[in-house]
Design a protein around this motif. Structure first.
Motif, PDB file in Angstrom:
ATOM      1  N   LEU A 116       1.436  -6.311  -5.437  1.00  0.00           N
ATOM      2  CA  LEU A 116       1.298  -5.040  -6.143  1.00  0.00           C
ATOM      3  C   LEU A 116       1.493  -5.288  -7.633  1.00  0.00           C
ATOM      4  CD1 LEU A 116       1.279  -1.806  -5.641  1.00  0.00           C
ATOM      5  CD2 LEU A 116       3.681  -1.989  -6.269  1.00  0.00           C
ATOM      6  N   THR A 117       0.680  -4.676  -8.463  1.00  0.00           N
ATOM      7  CA  THR A 117       0.954  -4.713  -9.900  1.00  0.00           C
ATOM      8  C   THR A 117       1.670  -3.426 -10.263  1.00  0.00           C
ATOM      9  OG1 THR A 117      -1.031  -6.011 -10.253  1.00  0.00           O
ATOM     10  CG2 THR A 117      -0.004  -5.034 -12.196  1.00  0.00           C
ATOM     11  N   ARG A 118       2.940  -3.589 -10.578  1.00  0.00           N
ATOM     12  CA  ARG A 118       3.777  -2.425 -10.886  1.00  0.00           C
ATOM     13  C   ARG A 118       3.881  -2.257 -12.390  1.00  0.00           C
ATOM     14  NH1 ARG A 118       9.659  -1.980  -8.182  1.00  0.00           N
ATOM     15  NH2 ARG A 118      10.264  -3.679  -9.533  1.00  0.00           N
ATOM     16  N   VAL A 119       3.821  -1.028 -12.817  1.00  0.00           N
ATOM     17  CA  VAL A 119       3.910  -0.712 -14.245  1.00  0.00           C
ATOM     18  C   VAL A 119       5.102   0.217 -14.436  1.00  0.00           C
ATOM     19  CG1 VAL A 119       2.749   0.463 -16.158  1.00  0.00           C
ATOM     20  CG2 VAL A 119       1.445  -1.038 -14.627  1.00  0.00           C
ATOM     21  N   ALA A 120       5.964  -0.139 -15.371  1.00  0.00           N
ATOM     22  CA  ALA A 120       7.171   0.665 -15.599  1.00  0.00           C
ATOM     23  C   ALA A 120       7.447   0.744 -17.089  1.00  0.00           C
ATOM     24  CB  ALA A 120       8.366   0.032 -14.894  1.00  0.00           C
ATOM     25  N   ARG A 121       8.093   1.805 -17.501  1.00  0.00           N
ATOM     26  CA  ARG A 121       8.530   1.884 -18.900  1.00  0.00           C
ATOM     27  C   ARG A 121       9.506   0.756 -19.200  1.00  0.00           C
ATOM     28  NH1 ARG A 121       8.253   2.972 -22.931  1.00  0.00           N
ATOM     29  NH2 ARG A 121       9.475   4.726 -23.676  1.00  0.00           N
ATOM     30  N   SER A 122      10.266   0.384 -18.193  1.00  0.00           N
ATOM     31  CA  SER A 122      11.212  -0.712 -18.356  1.00  0.00           C
ATOM     32  C   SER A 122      11.700  -1.115 -16.980  1.00  0.00           C
ATOM     33  CB  SER A 122      12.391  -0.251 -19.220  1.00  0.00           C
ATOM     34  OG  SER A 122      13.509  -1.080 -18.995  1.00  0.00           O
TER      35      SER A 122
ATOM     36  N   LEU B 232       0.831  -1.206   0.000  1.00  0.00           N
ATOM     37  CA  LEU B 232       0.000   0.000   0.000  1.00  0.00           C
ATOM     38  C   LEU B 232       0.863   1.253   0.000  1.00  0.00           C
ATOM     39  CD1 LEU B 232      -2.933  -0.947   2.409  1.00  0.00           C
ATOM     40  CD2 LEU B 232      -2.752  -1.232  -0.079  1.00  0.00           C
ATOM     41  N   ARG B 233       1.977   1.163   0.681  1.00  0.00           N
ATOM     42  CA  ARG B 233       2.917   2.271   0.722  1.00  0.00           C
ATOM     43  C   ARG B 233       3.443   2.588  -0.676  1.00  0.00           C
ATOM     44  NH1 ARG B 233       6.574   4.127   4.554  1.00  0.00           N
ATOM     45  NH2 ARG B 233       8.552   4.575   3.557  1.00  0.00           N
ATOM     46  N   GLU B 234       3.865   1.552  -1.398  1.00  0.00           N
ATOM     47  CA  GLU B 234       4.362   1.772  -2.760  1.00  0.00           C
ATOM     48  C   GLU B 234       3.246   2.303  -3.652  1.00  0.00           C
ATOM     49  OE1 GLU B 234       7.021  -0.986  -4.542  1.00  0.00           O
ATOM     50  OE2 GLU B 234       6.680  -0.196  -6.570  1.00  0.00           O
ATOM     51  N   TYR B 235       2.045   1.773  -3.474  1.00  0.00           N
ATOM     52  CA  TYR B 235       0.918   2.237  -4.280  1.00  0.00           C
ATOM     53  C   TYR B 235       0.734   3.747  -4.082  1.00  0.00           C
ATOM     54  CZ  TYR B 235      -3.622   2.038  -6.652  1.00  0.00           C
ATOM     55  OH  TYR B 235      -4.647   2.222  -7.541  1.00  0.00           O
ATOM     56  N   VAL B 236       0.630   4.147  -2.837  1.00  0.00           N
ATOM     57  CA  VAL B 236       0.369   5.558  -2.540  1.00  0.00           C
ATOM     58  C   VAL B 236       1.526   6.446  -2.989  1.00  0.00           C
ATOM     59  CG1 VAL B 236       0.160   7.236  -0.648  1.00  0.00           C
ATOM     60  CG2 VAL B 236      -1.220   5.143  -0.634  1.00  0.00           C
ATOM     61  N   VAL B 237       2.746   6.055  -2.647  1.00  0.00           N
ATOM     62  CA  VAL B 237       3.866   6.957  -2.905  1.00  0.00           C
ATOM     63  C   VAL B 237       4.183   7.034  -4.397  1.00  0.00           C
ATOM     64  CG1 VAL B 237       6.235   7.578  -2.331  1.00  0.00           C
ATOM     65  CG2 VAL B 237       4.784   6.540  -0.594  1.00  0.00           C
TER      66      VAL B 237
ATOM     67  N   ALA C 214     -10.242   3.088   4.229  1.00  0.00           N
ATOM     68  CA  ALA C 214     -10.656   4.476   3.967  1.00  0.00           C
ATOM     69  C   ALA C 214      -9.465   5.448   3.947  1.00  0.00           C
ATOM     70  CB  ALA C 214     -11.718   4.904   4.977  1.00  0.00           C
ATOM     71  N   PRO C 215      -8.541   5.372   4.902  1.00  0.00           N
ATOM     72  CA  PRO C 215      -7.400   6.309   4.835  1.00  0.00           C
ATOM     73  C   PRO C 215      -6.543   6.118   3.577  1.00  0.00           C
ATOM     74  CG  PRO C 215      -7.589   5.367   7.039  1.00  0.00           C
ATOM     75  CD  PRO C 215      -8.540   4.598   6.162  1.00  0.00           C
ATOM     76  N   PHE C 216      -6.376   4.875   3.149  1.00  0.00           N
ATOM     77  CA  PHE C 216      -5.635   4.574   1.911  1.00  0.00           C
ATOM     78  C   PHE C 216      -6.324   5.232   0.723  1.00  0.00           C
ATOM     79  CE2 PHE C 216      -5.594   1.475  -1.705  1.00  0.00           C
ATOM     80  CZ  PHE C 216      -4.283   1.651  -2.112  1.00  0.00           C
TER      81      PHE C 216
ATOM     82  N   PRO D  80       9.136  11.477 -12.815  1.00  0.00           N
ATOM     83  CA  PRO D  80       9.180  10.165 -13.467  1.00  0.00           C
ATOM     84  C   PRO D  80       9.204   9.026 -12.441  1.00  0.00           C
ATOM     85  CG  PRO D  80      10.750  11.657 -14.503  1.00  0.00           C
ATOM     86  CD  PRO D  80      10.211  12.361 -13.286  1.00  0.00           C
ATOM     87  N   THR D  81       8.348   8.054 -12.663  1.00  0.00           N
ATOM     88  CA  THR D  81       8.222   6.974 -11.689  1.00  0.00           C
ATOM     89  C   THR D  81       7.558   5.752 -12.301  1.00  0.00           C
ATOM     90  OG1 THR D  81       7.209   6.356  -9.565  1.00  0.00           O
ATOM     91  CG2 THR D  81       5.988   7.934 -10.895  1.00  0.00           C
ATOM     92  N   THR D  82       7.843   4.598 -11.700  1.00  0.00           N
ATOM     93  CA  THR D  82       7.019   3.436 -11.973  1.00  0.00           C
ATOM     94  C   THR D  82       5.649   3.718 -11.363  1.00  0.00           C
ATOM     95  OG1 THR D  82       7.554   2.334  -9.886  1.00  0.00           O
ATOM     96  CG2 THR D  82       9.023   1.915 -11.774  1.00  0.00           C
ATOM     97  N   ARG D  83       4.643   2.969 -11.792  1.00  0.00           N
ATOM     98  CA  ARG D  83       3.305   3.258 -11.286  1.00  0.00           C
ATOM     99  C   ARG D  83       2.667   2.013 -10.701  1.00  0.00           C
ATOM    100  NH1 ARG D  83      -0.234   6.978 -14.865  1.00  0.00           N
ATOM    101  NH2 ARG D  83      -1.277   7.017 -12.835  1.00  0.00           N
ATOM    102  N   SER D  84       1.498   2.191 -10.134  1.00  0.00           N
ATOM    103  CA  SER D  84       0.803   1.080  -9.498  1.00  0.00           C
ATOM    104  C   SER D  84      -0.557   0.907 -10.145  1.00  0.00           C
ATOM    105  CB  SER D  84       0.649   1.355  -8.007  1.00  0.00           C
ATOM    106  OG  SER D  84       1.921   1.452  -7.412  1.00  0.00           O
ATOM    107  N   LEU D  85      -0.743  -0.261 -10.727  1.00  0.00           N
ATOM    108  CA  LEU D  85      -2.009  -0.541 -11.402  1.00  0.00           C
ATOM    109  C   LEU D  85      -3.033  -1.115 -10.429  1.00  0.00           C
ATOM    110  CD1 LEU D  85      -3.659  -0.748 -14.052  1.00  0.00           C
ATOM    111  CD2 LEU D  85      -2.675  -3.029 -14.369  1.00  0.00           C
ATOM    112  N   ALA D  86      -2.565  -1.909  -9.484  1.00  0.00           N
ATOM    113  CA  ALA D  86      -3.505  -2.557  -8.576  1.00  0.00           C
ATOM    114  C   ALA D  86      -2.791  -3.084  -7.351  1.00  0.00           C
ATOM    115  CB  ALA D  86      -4.201  -3.715  -9.291  1.00  0.00           C
ATOM    116  N   ALA D  87      -3.576  -3.288  -6.302  1.00  0.00           N
ATOM    117  CA  ALA D  87      -3.088  -3.989  -5.111  1.00  0.00           C
ATOM    118  C   ALA D  87      -4.132  -5.029  -4.741  1.00  0.00           C
ATOM    119  CB  ALA D  87      -2.882  -3.007  -3.957  1.00  0.00           C
TER     120      ALA D  87
END
Ligand code: AMP
Ligand code: MG
Length: 499
Positions: free
Chosen positions: A169-175, A129-134, A460-462, A144-151
């Protein structure tokens, strides 16, 4: 469904290992990133369904996926490890998005791989959840950052110091190609692989440059050059929002110049260049103020890995890469000055700016000033030539308000010069500053609260953090509590990798 179109798996077999995600007990979707799903042409409603949960947890490998764990090496805290690799992540495949850009879709925390060494390949709910939010906050900040598609939660526990709920976590990155990917092959003196990786990465990430060079040597030098530019910019942006990555190992240094690997990262509350949060960064190697020099160090490791490809004569290759590495300082300084001028509402360059900026940061450090609040409140001060109450709001952030009252006239004189030069109106300046100085960052103490609530089943806080942080530059009075600095006793002083 995912419209996969996979390239990395076409690279030679020593680049990756085929691996199936581990099946988990009871996957449940916690979050789906609607706009990102849309960009990838994936139906967000499907992702949120049970079928989506099965795919996002790795229980069902979706059609078109080629699940692989990527091989890489890396310098961790300065020490070289020739054998790392995706130990708890699996690349499902690649998707060309609606913007025409290709991106990796990766499951993080989906079980053991051939690179797991002693680890369990799992991730706990908190770090996910931390990676998702940040990561999404970084995106909204324009960095520029990797992104989060889902948790998703797995319905299983992972054993850390205590048993914790598991998640993926489903992470999305250019590479996901890192400096460490090049080091992996350099350590094996596998020149053929280095050349293939160079071509792949340059064509994927920097196609315009790829089109302007011929041959492996030129390609490698051009790739190094682009990576240097990308990281000079990236770190300048980090410095502009008080971001401490925390684990700038070469395996966490992406060739795309995206922020990757949100482990023990944190945003500064009070400004302190020596600040480190990570509980394992004992020496402060990755402290806030060290980040530019560490980025350069990591790029030098990339250069080293490419030497053979650049020229068979080592001295010749060394000279070529040194020339490129030497551009980092000026590129970083330029990007940094631009970031800071925007924060200070100064559109044009002046040779006195660097001194003005350096003086400011010395004062901020000496007065324990909240980094984010300072710059946001400065926007109000800039809104008119004299603004005593806005001034006071800034002064009260300083342990020693004199530090502010000494510096402010120098800054005001600089703004006066801008005005005299026919620059923007005060109102325009103030508005432009608001677009450079976020009101909202993912505050460390709020992240901890959010995780504690999620562990008790309260998301809810997330969800609220995600909503608020999606518009970090917009004043949101109803969410003022998320902009507030922590009280002394609320300050988070240590963060953990969560591995
Ligand atoms: P990180 O500190 O997240 O950059 O990870 C460094 C290395 O450790 C990478 O090769 C990861 O794949 C591996 N790693 C981290 N956590 C785990 C885990 N729980 N299980 C297996 N490998 C892991
Ligand atoms: Mg990593």
């Amino acid at each position: 469904m995912f419209a996969f179109d996979n390239q990395y798996v076409r690279l030679p077999e020593r680049f990756w290992r085929k691996v199936a995600p581990t099946v988990v007990k009871a996957p449940r979707v916690l979050a789906v990133n609607g706009p990102l799903a849309d960009l990838l042409g994936v139906d967000a409603a499907w992702l949120a369904s049970q079928a989506g949960a099965d795919a996002l947890s790795g229980n069902v490998v979706p059609a078109g996926a080629d699940p692989i764990a990527l091989a890489y090496a890396g310098h961790q805290f300065g020490g070289f490890n020739p054998q790392l690799g995706d130990g708890r992540a699996i690349l499902l495949g690649e998707i060309v998005g609606k913007d025409g850009l290709r991106r990796d879709v990766q499951l993080k925390g989906s079980g053991r791989t051939p690179f797991s060494r002693g680890g369990d390949g799992r991730a706990a709910l908190g770090p996910v959840l931390r990676e998702y939010v940040v990561s999404e906050a970084m995106f909204a900040l324009g960095i520029p950052t990797t992104r989060s598609l889902a948790a998703v939660e797995t319905g299983e526990t992972v054993q850390r110091e205590v048993p914790l709920p598991g998640a993926v976590l489903t992470r999305v990155a250019r590479s996901h190609v890192r400096v460490g990917t090049f080091q992996f092959f350099a350590a094996r003196q596998d020149r053929e692989a280095l050349e293939a990786l160079t071509t792949h990465t340059l064509e994927l990430l920097y196609p315009d440059t790829a089109a302007s060079v011929t041959g492996a040597s030129e390609s490698a030098l051009a790739l190094l050059d682009r990576a240097i530019a990308a990281h000079a910019y990236l770190v300048a942006r980090w410095m502009g929002v008080g971001f401490v990555h925390g684990v700038m190992n070469t395996d966490n240094t992406s060739l795309s110049g995206e922020t990757i690997d949100y482990g023990p990262c944190a945003f500064l509350d009070e400004y302190d260049p020596a600040k480190r949060f990570s509980s394992i960064d004992h020496q402060g190697r990755y402290a806030f103020g060290n980040q530019p020099q560490i980025a350069l160090w990591n790029l030098a490791r990339l250069a080293e890995a490419l030497l053979e490809v650049i020229d068979p004569v080592e001295d010749v290759a060394a000279e070529k890469v040194t020339e490129r590495l030497d551009t980092f300082a000026s590129r970083f300084n330029e990007a940094y000055a631009e970031v800071m001028r925007a924060k200070l509402g100064i559109p044009t360059k002046d040779e006195t700016d660097n001194a003005l900026i350096a003086d400011l940061f010395e004062r901020l450090a000496g007065s324990e000033v909240d980094f984010t609040l300072f710059f946001r409140r400065l926007c109000d001060v800039a809104a008119s030539e004299v603004a005593p109450s806005a001034d006071l709001n800034v002064a009260e952030l300083f342990a020693h308000p004199g530090a502010w009252y000494d510096w402010a006239p120098r800054w005001r004189a600089r703004l006066a010069a801008e005005r005299a030069g026919g620059g923007p109106s005060d109102e325009q300046r103030s508005a432009a500053m608001r677009a450079a100085n976020p009101a909202f960052i993912p505050r460390n103490h709020r992240i901890e609260e959010m995780i504690a609530a999620a562990r008790k089943g309260d998301l809810a806080p997330f969800q609220r953090m995600n909503l608020v942080l999606a518009r970090p530059y917009v004043e949101q009075p109803e969410n003022a509590d998320l902009a507030r600095a922590p009280k002394r006793e609320e300050r988070v002083t240590a963060t953990f990798c969560g591995t």
